[in-house]
Design a protein around this motif. Structure first.
Motif, mmCIF file in Angstrom:
data_model
loop_
_atom_site.group_PDB
_atom_site.id
_atom_site.type_symbol
_atom_site.label_atom_id
_atom_site.label_comp_id
_atom_site.label_asym_id
_atom_site.label_seq_id
_atom_site.Cartn_x
_atom_site.Cartn_y
_atom_site.Cartn_z
ATOM 1 N N UNK A 112 0.843 -1.193 0.000
ATOM 2 C CA UNK A 112 0.000 0.000 0.000
ATOM 3 C C UNK A 112 0.882 1.248 0.000
ATOM 4 N N UNK A 166 -1.812 10.868 8.403
ATOM 5 C CA UNK A 166 -0.769 9.990 8.925
ATOM 6 C C UNK A 166 -0.916 8.574 8.384
ATOM 7 N N UNK A 167 -1.946 8.327 7.573
ATOM 8 C CA UNK A 167 -2.195 6.967 7.091
ATOM 9 C C UNK A 167 -1.029 6.492 6.221
ATOM 10 N N UNK A 168 -0.456 5.370 6.623
ATOM 11 C CA UNK A 168 0.645 4.804 5.844
ATOM 12 C C UNK A 168 2.010 5.342 6.231
ATOM 13 N N UNK A 169 2.057 6.170 7.261
ATOM 14 C CA UNK A 169 3.352 6.605 7.787
ATOM 15 C C UNK A 169 3.614 5.779 9.038
ATOM 16 N N UNK A 170 4.784 5.140 9.096
ATOM 17 C CA UNK A 170 5.096 4.315 10.261
ATOM 18 C C UNK A 170 5.018 5.214 11.499
ATOM 19 N N UNK A 171 4.212 4.792 12.471
ATOM 20 C CA UNK A 171 3.913 5.663 13.613
ATOM 21 C C UNK A 171 5.040 5.654 14.635
ATOM 22 N N UNK A 220 1.670 8.919 17.902
ATOM 23 C CA UNK A 220 0.519 9.275 17.056
ATOM 24 C C UNK A 220 -0.035 10.677 17.296
ATOM 25 N N UNK A 221 -0.012 11.148 18.535
ATOM 26 C CA UNK A 221 -0.643 12.440 18.810
ATOM 27 C C UNK A 221 0.283 13.597 18.466
ATOM 28 N N UNK A 240 -10.231 10.445 5.144
ATOM 29 C CA UNK A 240 -11.160 9.689 6.003
ATOM 30 C C UNK A 240 -10.503 8.476 6.663
ATOM 31 N N UNK A 241 -9.340 8.054 6.157
ATOM 32 C CA UNK A 241 -8.671 6.885 6.748
ATOM 33 C C UNK A 241 -7.861 7.241 7.991
ATOM 34 N N UNK A 242 -7.726 8.542 8.264
ATOM 35 C CA UNK A 242 -7.037 8.988 9.477
ATOM 36 C C UNK A 242 -8.027 9.807 10.298
ATOM 37 N N UNK A 243 -8.458 9.231 11.426
ATOM 38 C CA UNK A 243 -9.486 9.883 12.245
ATOM 39 C C UNK A 243 -9.008 11.206 12.822
ATOM 40 N N UNK A 244 -7.693 11.413 12.868
ATOM 41 C CA UNK A 244 -7.186 12.669 13.429
ATOM 42 C C UNK A 244 -6.897 13.703 12.342
ATOM 43 N N UNK A 286 2.794 1.819 20.125
ATOM 44 C CA UNK A 286 2.820 1.761 18.658
ATOM 45 C C UNK A 286 3.797 0.716 18.141
#
Lengths: 492, 492
Positions: free
Chosen positions: A102, A204-209, A212-213, A239-243, A324
Motif C-alpha cells: 500500500x 498519517x495513514x501509511x506513515x510508520x507511527x 501518534x498524537x 477519512x482513513x485517518x481519524x485525526x 505503537x
C-alpha cells in the motif's frame, strides 16, 4: 553539480511546464547526483529505474500540456512513508525486507500530482533521534562542514536523510516527518527550509507511527516557496485517518505576498535559554530587526510553561511509541529470531530488531504507563500539554506569529552526543512545544555560525494558519538572503 | 430473609452460604464490517480471508470507527434502560499475544459509551428480579491461535481480529446459578429483539466471564474468582455450581480463596486456575491517540430510541393486557423474539387465549419431541391459527384438533385439507346426532335409570355418543340432546 540541480522546485516546475526542460533530463541529473553522493548515506534505497520510468510518464503528460502541480519533480521520500512495492523499514532492523502493498496517503498525493520518486531517505530508527545516528543503516553525514574542519557533522534528525539530500542537491525536495522537531531541526542544521504543518493537516495513514498524537508529515525544501508548493500537495483531509482534519487546503503559494505590514510578531521570553550560544541570540535579534524593517510589530510574549515541555514530551512520545511499536513482534512481517516458545521469540526478535535508542524509549514509555506510575507521569504530562497549548492560545490573542531560534546550536559532530541522551534531547527544546500544542512551525536558514554552519530561525503559527507562517517566512527569507552552499566534498 | 432467598443458599458443614455472582458478557455486535476496519465479519469464512491491513496491524495503519457499531451499542444501551454517554473514549489495552496483531486491544476503559442500567430477569414460578448493569463498552475482538495444524508451530487466524464486541458488565446482583442463567437468557433475548447481537453462543457470538464469590448471609463480599470465557448457558450454571462449592469447601477446610482467573473445563465440569492476581497483566491503559473521543448528540440517540422495537418486558405487559394471558404464559411467549412473533401471528386471527395454550402446549411439545426450533417448525403460524379457527367455528372438536395437529406436524399440510381428506369434520347435523343419541339411550336402559338419580352420569352418555360418532359429533349438541331426552339439566 549540474545547472539543472541548481533550480528551485518552483523554477523547475515552470521550466517543465514551459517545455524548456524535460523531467527525464531533470530526474537524470538528480539520479547522477544521488548516485554520486553515497558518501552522505542520505538514501537507504535508490529507485533510479522507477524514477526514470516515472519521469518518462511525466514527460508524456507534460508534452500534451497536461500534468499535475508537481509534474516531473524528483523527490526523496523519508523511509517512514510506506511506499507500495518499495521496501520501507523506518530504518529499523525489525522491519527487514518489509515491502508494503500500500502507499501512504501523503506520497500517493505526491504521485497523483505528478512527482517522481528517487528513493527512500535515511532517518533515525522509527524517527527516534535528533541526529540521524540511530538508523539501522548508519548515520547520515551533513553535507556542511565547519570552516577549515574535516569533522563529519550530523544533518540533524530524525529527518536527516531528507535534510542532507536536499542540502546536497540529491533531491529537489523531500518528504519528512516531525514529532518533536524532526523536520525543523534538520532543516536548521543543513541550511534548508522545513515546515511542520498543523496536526491534522496531513494524513498519517501509511506513515510508520512513532507518537501518534504528535507525528505530522511535512516537506524539506530549498526555499519557502518550494515548501508552500510541496505542502499543498501533501495536505488534505483523509477519512482513513481519524485525526486528520476536514479543512480546505489553501493555495499556500499564493500566501507568499511579501507583505507583513502590521503583522504582530511575538517574541517568547522563555526561549532565551541558559547556555545558548551568543551567535544564536544575535541571529534571533537579527530576525527581529528584519521583520521590524518589513513593517511588522514586535511584541514580547510569555509562554510560561515552556520549561516543562521537554520533560512532558519525553513522557508522552515514549508512552505512545511503546504501544505503537508493540506490533513489531516477529509474528507477521519483518525480522523474526526463532525462540523456544512464543515469549522467547518475542524477546529475541525485539532484542535484535530494535536499536538502543528505540529500546530506551520503549522502556521509558512502558514505565510511565505502568500501574502506579500512570498518574504521576502520563496524566501529569497531559496536563502540562494542555497548559502549553493554553500558553500559545493566550499569546495568539496578542500576536499573529511567534519568532524563535530553531535549535540551540549549529550542527554537532557525529558521535559527539550519542552517549549523552539528555544533551541530545535538548536539541528539541524550541521545537517540541509546537508538537505538543499541535501548531504549525517552519524553520528557514537565516545565517551562518562562526564555524560557517547554517543556523535556522523558527516561526510558529496559529493552528491551520500556515498561510501567515509561510508569508512571514518568505519575508524573512528575502531579508536573510541566505545563499551559502556546502562544498561538494562528497561527490564521487 | 424471605423464603425464596433462603432456598438459594448452599448448605455447608458450617451452615448456609450465599453465592454472589457478577457477569461480564461479551456480545459480538451485529454489523457487516469490523469495529475499526471495513473487513467483513461473516462467520465461517476461510482462515484469514476477512482481514484488512488494519486488522493485521501493518505499519502505518490507522483505525476508523464504524458508525454502525456505535449505533448498535447505543441501541443496546437503550434496551438495557441504561445511561448513554454522549462522550466516550477509546483506550489501548496493551499486551502481547500472537492473535493480537497490534499488541494492544482498542477498548473503552475509563469512559464507556453506556453507563448504569438494569435487566429484569424471569425466575421459575413467575418470580422477577432486577439485575443492575454497571456499564457497557465497545472493544475489538482478538484473532484465534490455531494449535493443531503443525507438530511444533501454532498458526493464527485473524478473521475475528477487530470484530466489534460489547462487553456488558453486571453488578454483583445474582445469588444462584439459576439467576445467572436467567440473566444470560434474558440478556440474549433483549439483544436478539434489538438485533444488536445474534446471541449464538455456539458460534462464539456471546460468551461470559463469571465472577463468583461466597459469603455467610449478611457478611461482606468474599474474595472472588473470575471464570473466563464460558460459552453456553448450561456451562454458566455448572461452572458456578462447581466454583461455589469449591470455595465453600476451601474456606470450611480452613483455607482462603485467592483472587484469580480460572477456566471451566467442559470435560471434567471443574474450574482450574489460569493465573493468579500476582500474574495478572499490567495492561497500561491509555487513551488511543489514533482516535478522537467518541462524541454524538442527544438528538441522534433520540432518533435511535424512536426506532427501538418493543422489548420482552413491554411485550409481556402488553400480552397480559391485550390478550388476557397469565403472567406465566406471557413470560414464556416473549422469552424469544421468534416465539413472540409466532404467537402474535397465530393470535391475530384466532382466539388469543386458545392460541397461547396451543403454542405453549401441543406446539412446543411437538417441537421439543422432534428436536426442532421454532424457525424450523413444519407448522406455520398461519396453519396453527387456521386449526384454532376450525375449533372455534365448530368444524372440528378440540379432541379431533389434537389429532389434526399431529398430522399437520408430520406432513406440513393445511388443517382444512387434513380434515377434509380424513373426514374429520365435526357432525353438527342434529338429525344424525339425534339418531346416535337415541341408539345409545335405547341400548342402555339401566344407565337411563341411574342418570335420573345421578345427573352427572350424563357424561357417560356423552362419551358413548362421541365414541359411536368417532368423536365427530359436536359435543354441545350431544349434551343438549341428551339432557332433553333424559330429562336432566345439561349444565352440571
Amino acid at each position: 553539480m549540474t545547472d539543472l540541480t541548481k533550480l528551485t522546485l518552483a523554477e523547475a516546475r515552470d521550466k517543465l511546464k514551459a517545455k524548456e526542460i524535460t523531467s527525464s533530463e531533470l530526474t537524470g541529473a538528480y539520479i547522477k547526483e544521488m548516485e554520486g553522493a553515497r558518501a552522505l548515506n542520505a538514501y537507504v534505497l535508490e529507485t533510479a529505474e522507477k524514477a526514470a520510468e516515472m519521469a518518462k510518464a511525466s514527460d508524456a503528460r507534460l508534452q500534451k500540456g497536461e500534468g499535475g502541480p508537481l509534474e516531473g519533480i524528483p523527490l526523496g521520500i523519508k523511509d517512514l512513508f510506506c511506499t507500495e512495492g518499495v521496501r520501507t523499514t523506518a530504518c529499523s532492523h525489525i522491519l527487514d525486507g518489509f515491502t508494503p502493498t500500500y502507499e501512504s496517503t501523503v506520497t500517493s498525493q505526491l504521485w497523483r500530482d505528478g512527482a517522481v520518486m528517487l528513493g527512500k531517505l535515511n532517518n533515525d530508527e522509527f524517527a527516534m533521534g535528533s541526529s540521524n545516528e540511530t538508523s539501522y543503516y548508519g548515520a547520515v553525514t551533513n553535507p556542511w562542514k565547519g570552516k577549515g574542519e574535516d569533522k563529519a557533522l550530523v544533518p540533524g534528525g530524525s529527518s536527516g536523510g531528507s535534510s542532507a539530500a536536499v542540502a546536497a542537491r540529491t533531491a529537489l525536495a523531500a518528504t519528512a516527518t516531525d514529532t518533536g522537531g524532526s523536520i525543523r531541526q534538520p532543516a536548521a542544521f543543513t541550511g534548508t527550509v522545513g515546515i511542520k504543518p498543523t496536526y491534522g493537516r496531513c494524513s498519517r495513514w501509511g506513515i510508520v507511527a512513532f507518537a501518534s498524537s504528535l507525528d505530522q508529515a511535512g516537506p524539506i525544501t530549498r526555499t519557502v516557496k518550494d515548501a508552500a508548493i510541496m505542502l499543498k500537495s501533501m495536505s488534505g483531509h483523509d477519512p482513513k485517518d481519524s485525526t486528520s482534519v476536514n479543512q480546505p487546503v489553501p493555495d499556500f503559494e499564493k500566501a507568499l505576498t511579501g507583505d507583513i505590514k502590521g503583522l504582530k510578531v511575538g517574541i517568547p521570553r522563555e526561549y532565551r535559554v541558559e547556555g545558548m550560544p551568543e551567535e544564536i541570540e544575535k541571529l534571533w535579534a537579527q530576525g527581529i530587526d528584519w521583520l521590524k524593517a518589513a513593517g511588522a510589530e514586535i511584541v514580547d510574549v510569555s509562554l510560561p510553561h515552556t520549561k516543562y515541555a521537554l520533560p512532558a514530551y519525553y513522557i508522552v512520545a515514549p508512552a505512545e511509541a511503546s504501544s505503537n511499536l508493540a506490533r513489531y513482534d516477529g509474528v507477521r512481517y519483518g525480522l523474526r529470531v526463532e525462540g523456544n516458545d512464543i515469549t522467547d521469540m518475542y524477546e529475541k526478535t525485539r532484542a535484535a530488531g530494535f536499536g538502543a535508542e528505540v529500546k530506551r524509549r520503549v522502556l521509558i514509555g512502558t514505565y510511565v504507563l505502568s500501574a502506579g506510575y500512570y498518574d504521576a507521569y502520563y496524566i501529569k504530562a497531559q496536563k502540562i500539554r494542555t497548559l502549553i497549548a493554553q500558553d500559545f492560545k493566550q499569546a495568539y490573542e496578542k500576536v499573529d506569529v511567534l519568532l524563535t531560534p530553531t535549535a540551540p546550536s549549529d550542527a554537532f559532530g557525529i558521535g559527539e552526543k550519542t552517549d549523552d541522551p539528555l544533551s541530545m534531547y535538548l536539541n528539541d527544546v524550541f521545537t517540541v512545544t509546537v508538537n505538543l500544542a499541535g501548531l504549525p512551525g517552519i524553520s528557514l536558514p537565516a545565517g551562518l555560525s562562526t564555524r560557517g554552519l547554517p543556523l535556522g530561525l523558527q516561526l510558529i503559527g496559529r493552528a491551520f494558519d500556515e498561510e501567515t507562517l509561510l508569508r512571514t517566512a518568505g519575508v524573512l527569507e528575502e531579508a536573510a538572503g541566505f545563499n551559502a552552499e556546502p562544498d561538494a566534498w562528497w561527490r564521487a | 430473609m424471605t423464603q425464596e432467598a433462603a432456598s438459594k443458599l448452599i448448605e455447608g458443614a458450617t451452615g448456609a452460604w450465599e453465592v454472589v455472582i457478577g457477569l461480564e458478557v461479551h456480545a459480538q455486535i451485529s454489523s457487516n464490517a469490523k469495529l475499526f476496519s471495513g473487513a467483513s465479519t461473516e462467520f465461517g469464512a476461510e482462515q484469514n480471508q476477512n482481514v484488512s491491513l488494519v486488522d493485521a496491524a501493518m505499519p502505518g495503519m490507522l483505525p476508523v470507527i464504524n458508525k454502525k457499531c456505535v449505533e448498535q451499542a447505543v441501541r443496546t444501551g437503550l434496551g438495557l434502560k441504561a445511561q448513554i454517554n454522549l462522550r466516550s473514549v477509546f483506550d489501548r489495552k496493551n499486551y502481547f499475544y500472537p492473535d493480537l496483531p497490534q499488541g494492544y486491544q482498542i477498548s473503552q476503559y475509563k469512559h464507556p459509551i453506556v453507563g448504569e442500567g438494569e435487566v429484569l430477569i424471569d425466575l421459575p414460578g413467575g418470580e422477577m428480579k432486577t439485575v443492575g448493569i454497571e456499564r457497557l463498552h465497545m472493544e475489538q475482538d482478538a484473532g484465534k491461535s490455531v494449535h493443531d495444524q503443525h507438530p511444533s508451530m501454532s498458526f493464527v487466524d485473524l478473521n475475528r481480529s477487530g470484530v466489534a464486541l460489547m462487553e456488558i458488565v453486571t453488578k454483583p446482583d445474582m445469588r444462584s446459578s439459576e439467576e445467572a442463567q436467567a440473566f444470560v437468557r434474558k440478556l440474549r433475548a433483549i439483544l436478539r429483539y434489538l438485533g444488536t447481537c445474534d446471541g449464538n453462543m455456539e458460534q462464539g457470538s456471546m460468551r461470559a466471564d463469571v465472577n463468583v464469590s461466597v459469603r455467610k448471609p449478611g457478611d461482606e463480599f468474599g474474595t472472588r474468582c473470575e471464570i473466563k470465557n464460558v460459552n453456553s448457558i448450561r456451562f454458566v450454571g455448572l461452572a458456578i455450581e462447581y466454583e461455589a462449592r469449591r470455595q465453600i469447601d476451601l474456606i470450611e477446610d480452613g483455607g482462603t480463596v485467592d483472587q484469580e482467573t480460572r477456566l471451566f473445563d467442559i470435560k471434567t465440569g471443574k474450574t482450574r486456575s489460569m493465573r493468579s492476581k500476582e500474574e495478572a497483566h499490567d495492561y497500561r491503559y491509555f487513551p488511543d491517540p489514533d482516535l478522537l473521543p467518541l462524541v454524538f448528540s442527544q438528538e441522534w440517540v433520540d432518533e435511535i430510541a424512536k426506532d427501538l422495537p418493543e422489548l420482552p418486558d413491554e411485550k409481556r405487559e402488553r400480552f397480559i393486557r391485550e390478550y388476557a394471558l397469565s403472567p406465566y404464559d406471557a413470560s414464556v411467549l416473549v422469552s424469544e423474539k421468534a416465539i413472540a412473533s409466532f404467537y402474535e401471528e397465530v393470535a391475530e386471527t384466532s382466539d388469543p387465549k386458545a392460541a397461547a395454550n396451543w403454542v405453549t402446549g401441543d406446539f412446543f411439545g411437538a417441537l421439543n419431541k422432534a428436536g426442532l426450533t421454532i424457525e424450523s417448525s413444519p407448522v406455520s403460524a398461519k396453519q396453527l391459527s387456521e386449526l384454532i379457527k376450525l375449533i372455534q367455528d365448530g368444524t372440528i372438536s378440540g379432541r379431533i384438533a389434537k389429532e389434526v395437529f399431529e398430522l399437520m406436524f408430520d406432513s406440513g399440510d393445511d388443517p382444512a385439507k387434513i380434515v377434509e381428506e380424513k373426514g374429520l369434520r365435526q357432525v353438527t347435523d342434529t338429525g344424525a346426532i339425534e339418531k346416535a343419541v337415541d341408539e345409545v339411550i335405547a341400548a342402555n336402559p339401566d344407565k337411563v335409570e341411574q342418570v335420573k338419580e345421578k345427573p352427572k352420569m350424563i357424561g357417560w352418555f356423552v362419551g358413548q355418543v362421541m365414541k359411536s360418532t368417532s368423536g365427530k359429533a359436536n359435543p354441545q349438541t350431544v349434551n343438549e340432546l341428551l339432557a332433553e331426552k333424559l330429562g336432566v339439566s345439561s349444565d352440571n
